[in-house]
Design a protein around this motif. Structure first.
Motif, mmCIF file in Angstrom:
data_model
loop_
_atom_site.group_PDB
_atom_site.id
_atom_site.type_symbol
_atom_site.label_atom_id
_atom_site.label_comp_id
_atom_site.label_asym_id
_atom_site.label_seq_id
_atom_site.Cartn_x
_atom_site.Cartn_y
_atom_site.Cartn_z
ATOM 1 N N HIS A 111 0.839 -1.194 0.000
ATOM 2 C CA HIS A 111 0.000 0.000 0.000
ATOM 3 C C HIS A 111 0.878 1.250 0.000
ATOM 4 O O HIS A 111 1.643 1.493 0.935
ATOM 5 N N ALA A 112 0.765 2.050 -1.052
ATOM 6 C CA ALA A 112 1.424 3.352 -1.024
ATOM 7 C C ALA A 112 0.715 4.212 0.024
ATOM 8 O O ALA A 112 -0.496 4.074 0.228
ATOM 9 N N PRO A 113 1.459 5.054 0.765
ATOM 10 C CA PRO A 113 2.862 5.405 0.555
ATOM 11 C C PRO A 113 3.826 4.676 1.495
ATOM 12 O O PRO A 113 4.932 5.164 1.720
ATOM 13 N N LEU A 114 3.411 3.540 2.064
ATOM 14 C CA LEU A 114 4.288 2.863 3.027
ATOM 15 C C LEU A 114 5.505 2.246 2.357
ATOM 16 O O LEU A 114 6.440 1.816 3.037
ATOM 17 N N LEU B 85 7.902 13.383 6.259
ATOM 18 C CA LEU B 85 6.642 13.240 5.524
ATOM 19 C C LEU B 85 6.536 14.305 4.429
ATOM 20 O O LEU B 85 6.065 14.023 3.308
ATOM 21 N N ALA B 86 7.000 15.520 4.740
ATOM 22 C CA ALA B 86 6.968 16.594 3.741
ATOM 23 C C ALA B 86 7.897 16.288 2.572
ATOM 24 O O ALA B 86 7.581 16.581 1.409
ATOM 25 N N GLU B 87 9.061 15.669 2.872
ATOM 26 C CA GLU B 87 9.985 15.299 1.798
ATOM 27 C C GLU B 87 9.361 14.272 0.857
ATOM 28 O O GLU B 87 9.736 14.169 -0.312
ATOM 29 N N ALA B 88 8.408 13.488 1.395
ATOM 30 C CA ALA B 88 7.696 12.520 0.559
ATOM 31 C C ALA B 88 6.490 13.147 -0.122
ATOM 32 O O ALA B 88 5.738 12.457 -0.831
ATOM 33 N N GLY B 89 6.285 14.463 0.095
ATOM 34 C CA GLY B 89 5.203 15.163 -0.579
ATOM 35 C C GLY B 89 3.928 15.298 0.222
ATOM 36 O O GLY B 89 2.908 15.782 -0.284
ATOM 37 N N TRP B 90 3.955 14.893 1.513
ATOM 38 C CA TRP B 90 2.750 14.927 2.344
ATOM 39 C C TRP B 90 2.775 16.156 3.238
ATOM 40 O O TRP B 90 3.561 16.257 4.177
ATOM 41 N N ASP C 60 -1.764 15.260 -3.577
ATOM 42 C CA ASP C 60 -2.611 15.077 -4.757
ATOM 43 C C ASP C 60 -4.084 15.022 -4.378
ATOM 44 O O ASP C 60 -4.864 14.230 -4.938
ATOM 45 N N GLY C 61 -4.453 15.823 -3.375
ATOM 46 C CA GLY C 61 -5.849 15.922 -2.985
ATOM 47 C C GLY C 61 -6.361 14.811 -2.091
ATOM 48 O O GLY C 61 -7.556 14.761 -1.777
ATOM 49 N N LYS C 62 -5.463 13.935 -1.620
ATOM 50 C CA LYS C 62 -5.883 12.825 -0.752
ATOM 51 C C LYS C 62 -5.156 12.893 0.586
ATOM 52 O O LYS C 62 -3.946 13.133 0.642
ATOM 53 N N GLU D 97 -4.314 10.611 9.341
ATOM 54 C CA GLU D 97 -5.637 10.128 9.732
ATOM 55 C C GLU D 97 -5.548 8.624 9.978
ATOM 56 O O GLU D 97 -5.037 7.870 9.145
ATOM 57 N N VAL D 98 -6.040 8.183 11.128
ATOM 58 C CA VAL D 98 -5.903 6.771 11.517
ATOM 59 C C VAL D 98 -7.279 6.164 11.788
ATOM 60 O O VAL D 98 -8.093 6.748 12.520
ATOM 61 N N THR D 99 -7.513 4.994 11.207
ATOM 62 C CA THR D 99 -8.684 4.187 11.533
ATOM 63 C C THR D 99 -8.218 3.051 12.435
ATOM 64 O O THR D 99 -7.358 2.253 12.035
ATOM 65 N N GLU D 100 -8.740 2.992 13.655
ATOM 66 C CA GLU D 100 -8.305 1.998 14.637
ATOM 67 C C GLU D 100 -9.221 0.777 14.598
ATOM 68 O O GLU D 100 -10.442 0.914 14.608
#
Length: 516
Positions: A274-277, A336-341, A353-355, A387-390
């Motif tokens: 699963h991107a971005p992991l 995270l910012a270096e990865a674009g987040w 990218d809007g997600k 955002e985390v879903t537990e």
């Protein structure tokens, strides 16, 4: 009504029993009632379908060829000695006079059957044996062949999955009828409805005559329930209550709490499908976002230590130059910012990218530290905009999600010492085809190094070599290691003779315990 001295005596005895909160074990001497952390499934009793942990350590009806000392060095159990005949063959001399529970003597034929039984039915559990076949030399001598040179083979036979059983544990059609082992206890009954297992002492055990007459094991998946049944004296011994209750339980009159380090690591598996992991910067960002020291102090109540590499620092082969990733939310956001987040719309969540970066975090409920750790980790990740879903459920409920890939992060308390050698964890967790590499981490260099290191025979040479491999997976954030596992054993003071085995899964019972 006039009260007779005899009635007074009975009344006093009754009040004494009521005050003691007596368990089933007090009806008979030396009957131990244990509260296990999960319900026993029928498959766990079968060497060919279970993990071996229950039958070898928890109810001690089976034994392995090879054991370990407290420092994880190897020692004989059912095998008296072993030696390498050539690069692909090890010869094992078996202990003579060992009797199965049905009175049959254990021979090389039984050992061959046991190894081939687990190898055929669960080949993933015998990966480190690299099993090719066995040759019976004589009644008490067996040669085990691997496909390639395998210095690890004796250590692999320490795994409880390779426990030795009688072929008569199955009927003529190959159907399981009940495990017949060599251990100090033997299987008496199993209740499929309640999961209760009863074992009784094996008077013909080669290691001596057990003092325990019977062990009754009941499953309590909820840590709070385990605490309650211990307090009510419905069980004599249990482990891992809610960590927040450990000090209170220790203060109870008649209750003893023992704390030990056990070879497990709380870790996060990351689903790299699963991107971005699959992005190292994202993984580093998550690693720096987690407050390990805070989790140990405030969630585990000091039962454990912050983790660096996967191995406990006390293990001979551990790379002790590694240090836990520091808690640094600012650095986490930088990676995270270096990865674009980045949080482009000021809603508190990072996006690209809007997600939003949204992750599904799973754990299971049987171990007391996992759910509160999940909540703390989730809060840490939300603090850096993730955002985390537990999801926290019993193991059986989350297994389909894991199998189907419906997860991003999986918090698990993973065992480190099924095989007492660093290759066990590094191969099964981190090689591309590793049997417990859930996240599908893949690094060709790690694959190559583990394969080449497999052929090293001298322990110190192996340990030094694999320390470097541990450093690579640490730098790759192949898993996010949170804390080293501490276990709390609770028992009433009418239980004597418990000895902690630091190489076991949670605990291993001794047949020489007593229950008054």
């Amino acid at each position: 009504m006039k009260t007779t001295p005899l009635l007074c005596m009975f009344a006093a005895v009754f009040l004494c029993i009521a005050a003691a909160g007596c368990t089933d074990s007090n009806a008979e001497k030396n009957v131990l009632v244990v509260g296990n952390h999960k319900m026993v499934d029928a498959r766990e009793l079968d060497q060919g379908t279970g993990t071996g942990t229950l039958i070898t350590e928890k109810i001690i009806i089976t034994e392995t060829l090879v054991g370990t000392e407290e420092d994880f060095s190897l020692k004989p159990i059912l095998a008296e000695s072993w030696k390498m005949i050539n690069d692909t063959t090890w010869e094992f001399k078996l202990r003579e006079g060992v009797k199965f529970h049905n009175g049959d003597e254990m021979t090389a034929e039984d050992v061959k059957f046991s190894i081939e039984n687990i190898n055929a039915k669960q080949p993933g559990r015998t990966t480190l044996l690299d099993y090719k076949g066995s040759e019976i030399v004589d009644r008490y001598t067996l040669r085990i062949r691997s496909n390639e040179k395998n210095p690890l083979l004796p250590a692999a036979l320490h795994s409880p999955d390779t426990a030795i059983i009688s072929p008569k544990s199955y009927d003529a059609a190959g159907n399981y009828v009940g495990t017949i082992g060599t251990g100090p206890m033997k299987l008496e009954s199993f209740n499929e409805q309640t999961g209760e297992v009863v074992v009784v002492k094996h008077t013909g055990w080669w290691g001596g005559t057990p003092t325990l007459e019977k062990i009754i094991t009941r499953g309590y998946p909820n840590p709070g329930t385990r605490s309650m049944v211990l307090e009510n004296h419905d069980v004599d011994l249990t482990f891992d209550p809610p960590y927040s209750s450990v000090d209170r339980l220790d203060a109870l009159l008649g209750v003893e709490v023992l704390k030990f380090n056990t070879p497990r690591t709380y870790k996060l598996d990351l689903n790299m499908d699963h991107a971005p992991l699959d992005d190292l910067n994202v993984r580093k960002g998550l690693a720096y976002a987690i407050d390990r020291e805070g989790i140990v102090d405030n969630v585990l109540y000091g039962v454990g230590d912050a983790a660096a590499g996967p191995f406990l620092p006390t293990m001979t082969w551990a790379n002790t130059t590694l240090v836990p990733y520091t808690y640094d939310p600012a650095l986490a956001k930088q990676y995270l910012a270096e990865a674009g987040w980045k949080d482009t719309d000021d809603d508190g969540y990072i996006d690209k990218d809007g997600k939003k970066l949204s992750l599904k975090l799973l754990t299971y409920t049987e171990r007391p530290g996992l759910v509160p750790m999940l909540e703390a980790i989730s809060a840490n990740l939300k603090d850096v905009g993730v955002e985390v879903t537990e999801v926290a459920m019993e193991t059986g409920a989350i297994s389909p999600m894991l199998n189907e890939g419906d997860w991003d992060l999986y918090l698990i308390a993973a065992n480190l010492a099924m095989v007492p050698d660093p290759e066990y964890v590094l191969k099964t967790w981190y090689t591309t085809d590793g049997t417990t590499n859930r996240g599908h981490y893949s690094n060709p260099e790690v694959d190559r190094l583990v394969a080449e290191g497999h052929n090293l025979t001298l322990p110190e040479e192996r340990y030094a070599y694999f320390r470097d491999v541990e450093g690579i997976v640490y730098d790759d954030v192949a898993t996010i290691n949170i804390a080293y596992y501490g276990v709390a054993i609770l028992m009433w003071d009418n239980v004597q003779g418990f000895a902690y085995d630091p190489t076991a899964h949670d605990y291993k019972l001794s047949p020489f315990m007593t229950v008054s």
